[in-house]
Design an enzyme around this catalytic site. Structure first.
Site, mmCIF file in Angstrom:
data_model
loop_
_atom_site.group_PDB
_atom_site.id
_atom_site.type_symbol
_atom_site.label_atom_id
_atom_site.label_comp_id
_atom_site.label_asym_id
_atom_site.label_seq_id
_atom_site.Cartn_x
_atom_site.Cartn_y
_atom_site.Cartn_z
ATOM 1 N N GLU A 48 0.821 -1.209 0.000
ATOM 2 C CA GLU A 48 0.000 0.000 0.000
ATOM 3 C C GLU A 48 0.856 1.261 0.000
ATOM 4 O O GLU A 48 0.589 2.213 -0.738
ATOM 5 C CB GLU A 48 -0.918 0.038 1.243
ATOM 6 C CG GLU A 48 -1.869 -1.109 1.345
ATOM 7 C CD GLU A 48 -1.352 -2.269 2.175
ATOM 8 O OE1 GLU A 48 -2.165 -2.912 2.861
ATOM 9 O OE2 GLU A 48 -0.132 -2.551 2.143
ATOM 10 N N CYS A 76 -2.678 -2.923 7.376
ATOM 11 C CA CYS A 76 -2.286 -2.858 8.785
ATOM 12 C C CYS A 76 -2.456 -1.413 9.276
ATOM 13 O O CYS A 76 -2.848 -0.530 8.515
ATOM 14 C CB CYS A 76 -0.829 -3.301 8.930
ATOM 15 S SG CYS A 76 0.360 -2.142 8.212
#
Length: 144
Positions: A48, A76
């Protein structure tokens, strides 16, 4: 999600196969990323973050308003922070991450109503395919 799954296949050997793609408001790919923590010896080199950095370079701005991030695994806490910081408009993810997921599994850092910016979230898109890719990777580790 299919583009993110294909992108995940480009993950360097030894890194968990996660792919992330940023689409602009017109549906064009403006950023891609894969996990490179092991390859780069960088704890922040999650798919990401790599995709957000790539999109920011492509667009010439850190503000990714109107963009959608598609990733094969639930982000996360660190990645959730990057998504919020980049002002990504929507997040789509495939497999849930019951140990470290920060978009509903362990906590929900993305949709906290106290944020100034809250992306739209769609979860579990092509979940079986995304989870299958991860399962194969971890089976391979256990068999070695």
């Amino acid at each position: 999600m299919r583009v993110a799954l294909e992108t995940a296949k480009q993950t360097p050997a030894g890194d968990v196969p996660v792919g992330a793609v940023v689409f602009d408001a017109g549906g064009e790919v403006v950023g891609r990323g894969v996990n490179r923590r092991e390859a780069n010896c960088d704890p922040t080199a999650h798919a990401e973050v790599e995709a957000i950095r790539d999109a920011a370079r492509t667009l010439g701005t850190w503000r990714l308003d109107g963009c959608e991030l598609v990733v094969t695994l639930e982000p996360c806490t660190m990645c959730a922070g990057a998504i919020l910081g980049a002002r990504v408009s929507s997040l789509v993810f495939g497999a849930w991450e019951p140990k470290t997921g920060a978009v509903g599994s362990v906590l929900d850092a993305i949709r906290d109503p106290r944020h100034l910016h809250t992306p739209e979230v769609r979860a579990g898109v092509l979940e079986a395919e995304a989870a299958g890719m991860l399962g194969e990777f971890f089976e391979g580790l256990r068999s070695n």
